[in-house]
Structure formats: structure tokens, C-alpha cells
Design an enzyme around this catalytic site. Sequence first.
Site, PDB file in Angstrom:
ATOM      1  N   HIS A 300     114.301  81.502  -4.158  1.00 21.11           N
ATOM      2  CA  HIS A 300     115.740  82.121  -3.597  1.00 21.11           C
ATOM      3  C   HIS A 300     115.588  82.648  -1.891  1.00 21.11           C
ATOM      4  O   HIS A 300     114.610  83.334  -1.904  1.00 21.11           O
ATOM      5  CB  HIS A 300     116.630  83.198  -4.332  1.00 21.11           C
ATOM      6  N   ASN A 301     116.176  82.080  -0.795  1.00 20.01           N
ATOM      7  CA  ASN A 301     115.942  82.756   0.346  1.00 20.01           C
ATOM      8  C   ASN A 301     114.405  82.543   0.480  1.00 20.01           C
ATOM      9  O   ASN A 301     113.801  83.901   0.856  1.00 20.01           O
ATOM     10  CB  ASN A 301     116.402  84.379   0.444  1.00 20.01           C
ATOM     11  N   GLU A 330     114.800  77.107   0.136  1.00 18.67           N
ATOM     12  CA  GLU A 330     116.093  77.425   0.432  1.00 18.67           C
ATOM     13  C   GLU A 330     116.265  77.805   2.013  1.00 18.67           C
ATOM     14  O   GLU A 330     115.333  78.531   2.467  1.00 18.67           O
ATOM     15  CB  GLU A 330     116.860  78.434  -0.099  1.00 18.67           C
ATOM     16  N   ASP A 332     118.876  79.104   5.183  1.00 13.76           N
ATOM     17  CA  ASP A 332     120.185  79.649   5.487  1.00 13.76           C
ATOM     18  C   ASP A 332     120.216  79.610   7.257  1.00 13.76           C
ATOM     19  O   ASP A 332     119.450  80.136   7.897  1.00 13.76           O
ATOM     20  CB  ASP A 332     120.370  81.405   5.633  1.00 13.76           C
ATOM     21  N   HIS A 345     118.713  85.831   7.224  1.00  7.77           N
ATOM     22  CA  HIS A 345     119.691  86.188   6.191  1.00  7.77           C
ATOM     23  C   HIS A 345     121.054  86.704   6.977  1.00  7.77           C
ATOM     24  O   HIS A 345     120.918  87.756   7.607  1.00  7.77           O
ATOM     25  CB  HIS A 345     119.215  87.238   5.224  1.00  7.77           C
ATOM     26  N   GLU A 379     121.994  76.408   3.302  1.00  7.34           N
ATOM     27  CA  GLU A 379     123.291  76.933   3.465  1.00  7.34           C
ATOM     28  C   GLU A 379     123.585  76.865   5.110  1.00  7.34           C
ATOM     29  O   GLU A 379     122.712  77.529   5.722  1.00  7.34           O
ATOM     30  CB  GLU A 379     123.136  78.397   2.841  1.00  7.34           C
TER      31      GLU A 379
END
Length: 731
Positions: A300-301, A330, A332, A345, A379
Site C-alpha cells: 500500500h502506498n 501502488e 498516487d 500522498h 490512483e
Amino acid sequence: LECIQADDDLKSMFVGTVMRKIKSRTWKKQRYFRLQEDCMTIWYKSKKAGNTHSTFSVGDVEAVREGHQSEVLLSIADEFPPDRCFTLVFRGRRGNLDLVAESAGEAQSWIKGIRKLIDNLENMGQREKLDQWICDWFKKADKNRDGQMNFKEVQDLLKMMNVDMNEHHALRLFTTADKSQSGTLEDDEFVLFYKMLTQREDVLRVFQEYSGDGQKLTLQDLKDFLREEQLREDGVQQYALKLIERYEPSDTARMLQVMTFDGFLMYLTSPEGSIFNPTMVELYQDMTQPLCHYFISSSHNTYLLEDQIRGHSSVEGYIRALKRGCRCVEVDCWDGPNEEPIVYHGHTFTSKIFFKDVVTVLGNYAFKASQYPVILSIENHCSVEQQKVMAQHLTQILGDKLLKTPLHGKFPIGLPSPEDLKGKILLKGKKIGGLEDSMNGVVDDSLMGEVSDEEETKSKQSLSKELSDCVVYCKSVHFSSFKHSQIHSKFYEISSFTESKARKHIREAGAEFVLHNARQLSRVYPSGLRTDSSNFNPQDMWNAGCQIVALNFQTAGVEMDLNDGLFCQNGHCGYVLKPAFMRNIDERFDPENPQNGGYKPLSLSIQVISGQQLPKVNIKEGSIIDPLVRVEIHGVPLDQAKQETRYIDNNGFNPVWYDTLQFTIHVPELALVRFVVEDYDKTSKNDFVGQFTLPFTCIQPGYRHIHLLSKDGTSIPPSSLFVHVRITKLT
């Protein structure tokens, strides 16, 4: 020293070299580096007189990267050519060491030299590691550097080694070992002292139980032991001969096909004597099932190395996760300066990195640890213009590693398998229309350019056709209900759930969730409230068959231990086949009520016998641990359980328990077993000492050693536990 004389690279390291240590574009300082006589320690200091020196052990170096392979070195790429630059990457969470040598030749000497030393270490057997460990301690304790140890130095050493031994006992051993009667111990005498100190009474007991004369195990004795204790059934004769051949140090004994106590101990501390079945460490599962039939190691992230608010974003996060076998990472993405998309983030103070740098790292590291596919979960918060740039970077940098069309160019009827997708990177993101439309080329830009967001916000977002075309088998869609999915959803659609939503579905419709996950992929990610990058328990999600359970890889703790435990089987490839009852659509398995499936529960009995050389937790002078062992079962709710041994006063060196812990396991295929050693403290929370987690199905029965890992999952030789394991059917 003979290792140095024979090798030019090591020779020049031994002489020493001045190199620049780089911390940033502006911090570049000269340091003098050299290899110590032990061929294990690298010593360095600044050129200024009187400054303190630093050291690190080659054993702590995980890898050497050549050229501009770290953020820091990329930032000064214009100043120093790549053939003079290299990076030392350390195990665990210690930062990299970025270095620039004066010449390409010197850089090569260090790169090749350190790699050779790392290889030597990795090829060392358990016994040599132990000898190496003893020599390291000897050096630490030999305060006046005269190559001898007096009794006072020996006493201090025992404290450092976590041994609380009364003076009388220590003195008796000291005098026995001091063969030359000089009042000090020289090299071999110290090794003898150490061996007397570490006599394994617990293993001797087992040895003598099976040995006819107490001196050796004949081939028949060894076969009896393997059959009765280790529960070997097939090819016992060949196996026994193989063990003698491999682990018996005495040539005579090998010739006579017998095993001495030394050989027996070597076998029990080897991978064959480990609790983890060696055949399951290798790739052993069927890799030709559809993707949704596997648990997939997921992060995650991935760009964050610390917390979610102020943390440092870094491509290093991707390198570390991919090298740990992670198969779903991942990003973003947000609009960045000069039409270059950036990764961070959103709406927080975390630092920013370029999307193209992440893609480059992905291209370089995706398939180092595993050949099986990597899913890049995007994302996307970018404008259509910058999405086009993203698509360009993906296509140009990844080339044919990026999967852009269905395999074999024909419309598929189900998800392909990890085997089909070897060496491929799959994009997970939003897509205009379906796979069918893009195959027929009917996508009308004007109509299909708007896509609703999969997350809770329901905002409409424009999508660039170029980026949409990069999504094939992982189209992100919003989840409405299991009923809706059953009727409408396509195999290539994937929904994401926050941990709390996923838990709610498991409670209310566990069997439906399992069924849903037999048909398509699901991703579960941590709640937005976990700004400290803490993790949720992944086990609950695996119980429901969720494949992509995204954890903060940078955060140590029980959750990452479970993740490492599940994925340390099957060649560390990042994919683990789900149990048959979760793949089969007719089974109706419900993790909350597993009894309905007609399962035969098993009984697990673990006798915790002893511990060996447990590491010190507190660096405080004179503190010695009071160890206890806790065994935890993580599985379906019915199987969750934990039990502890007593604690032993003041002995981290060779504590002995002989305590038996019993568990009932209803769904063995989903259970993980975690062994934790803690330092008992009656006034506050116990301190963590070490742990090891493995799948229940990978356990070897009988007398076994468990080689402990530190908090961040790296090994801490020679720390281990010795246990006896029995698994029986409950009738």
C-alpha cells in the site's frame, strides 16, 4: 588472511581507499574505507585527525548496486560518471550508503570484492557461521587486543553474549579449556571453551535415546529416528544416507555410514532439520490457474518509507517491496510541474517523486525476485494531458513488459494465470468501456471519456484514451453488492474495499465474499485513519479469499510477519494458490462458520524444548533477558489462539522449557503459526526478542529448529528455538 592474499580486489580493499560518501546534492564528504583482517568488517573514518571511526559488517549488506541506482546518486548523475558510483543496500530498515570512488577501477574492486564476501557468507554452513560468530565475539571481548583472553575478559564477554553464568561454573570451564595452563585462552582454547559452554544437553538426550552405544547412530538407528520422530515414510534409507553424506563432519563415520553427535546436531540445525519443509520453500504450486485463485503479495502506498502525513516519498520504497517479492505496488499520481506527473500522498506534506522515475525502477526491479506478473495499481488524480504523459512513460520505459492487449490477441473468457503472464506488468486502473469494446475498436472518445470514480467520492473524472488502453485485465470498478456483481460483473473487473468495509462484508456475507473472490479480484487497503502507516490484520481478508491485501511494507509488526509468513513458501514468488474449497464455486465455504463444510479438524501439539543464543534486547549494561515463547495461531476466527511457556530467569543463551502447548486447527489450509520470543517484564509490556511465522501446511513434524527473525524480518543467526511438533487427526 589467506582469503585476502589470493584476491586482488580484496587486497586493494584491505589496503584501503578514499571515496566520497554522498548524502545529497550538497553533502559529499571524503572518507577513508578499508576492510579489516576478519574479511567481515568494513571500517571507515573521515580524514580529519581525532574523528571517530565507524564500522559495519559485510553480513549486514544485502546488495551492491552499480551506477546511479539510488535517488541520491541519480541527483548527482551529472557530476560523477556511473562507473565510479555504487550503493550499498543494508538489510532491514537501515539507510543506503552511496559512494563515489576516485576511479572506475577502484569502484569495481569494491563492488566485486563486497559481492564476493557476501557470497562467501551465504555459502557458509551453520557450523561455519557459528565459528565466525565466535570469532566476532572474541574480537569484541579482547579489550587489550593481545589475542588472548583472561578470565575477567571472558566474564565480560558472557554478559555481552546474554549468558548469566555463576562465576564458579565459568571458572571451571575456563580452566578446562586453558589447555596450555597460561591463565588465558588463545584462539582454539576459546573455541573449545565456547563449545563446552554450548553443549546441547537437549539434543544429546534425543541422540542417546536412539543410539545403541551412546557414541553414534548406526544407519538403522538413524532410520528409526527418522521414521518414529520425523515421520519420514518414503525412501528413508536413501534419505538417511544423504544426511550422513551431507552433515557428518567425520570422514571415518561417513565411510562407516554412521552419524556422530556432531553430525546429528549439524543435521538438526540445517534446512533439513528446520520446521519449514524445504520442498515447500521452492516453487511447488500449480501456477496455471486464473489470477483470482491466488493470494498476491501486495503493498500500500509503496512510495512511502515512513508515515502517511510527513513521510519521505522515495523510489527506494518500490525497490525494497519488489525485492521482498511484492507483486502489487501502488502509485498516487498528481499533476506535476512542466507537464511531468508526480507521485505522493495527496493533500499531505509527504515529499514528491516523478512518476517516470517510479516506472524506471519498476522496469529494473519488477522481476528480480520473481518472474510472475506485477500489478501496478494507479490512483489517478491527473488531468487528461498529464495522463497522456503517464501512458507515454509506461509504454516507452516498460516496452513489451507492459501488457497492452489480451494474450494471444483474442478475447478471453477468464483471467489468465501467473504462468501465462510471466515477465509482464499489468496496469490496474479505470478504463473507458469494457475489454470487449476495445477489442472491437468501438470506443467513441466523445461518449466514453467520462468514468465514475471507484472510491467513495463518486466524482466524475475524465480519462485519457491512451491511459485507458493500457488497462487490460484489471479494470477498477465501484462495488455495489455481491448480488449485483454476480449478475453484471466481468472477470476483468476489480473492486477495492477499505479494511472496515471488507470486515463488514465478511461478517454479514462471508460465503458470498469467498464466492465473489473465486470469480474476480478484490483489493483491500488500510483505513485512511492509519496516518502512522500502521497495518490491519491481513488474515481476516485472506480468510474471505481476498487476493490483493495491501499492507504498508515499511511498517514492522505482526501484520507484516504474517504477510512474510504466508509468502515465504512457493519460491518466494509472491503468489500462493488459494485452498481448493475457495476456488470451487460449489463449496460455499464460510470463514465465520467453517464447520458446515465437513472439515476434519487437526490437533497440533508443540513441545517448546529450548532456545539458543537469543539476542539481547536492552543494550543496558548487565541486563539479561527472561525469555518466554508464545505460539500464536492465525486463521479463521474459530482457530485464532495463543499460548505461552513459562519465562526463564536470566538466560538468553540456552534457556530450557520443555513446555507443551496444544491447539485444535479446523481449517489448516488457511492457518499460519507464529512463534514469538519475548523478554518477560512484570511491570511493563514484554520486549520483543524474535519471531518466525510459517503456514501450518509447511510444518515438518518431529524435532525441529526454528531460526528466528528480527522485528523487520531479517535473520539473526545463530538465534533459534528447538521444538518437537506433532500433528494428529482428531477423530
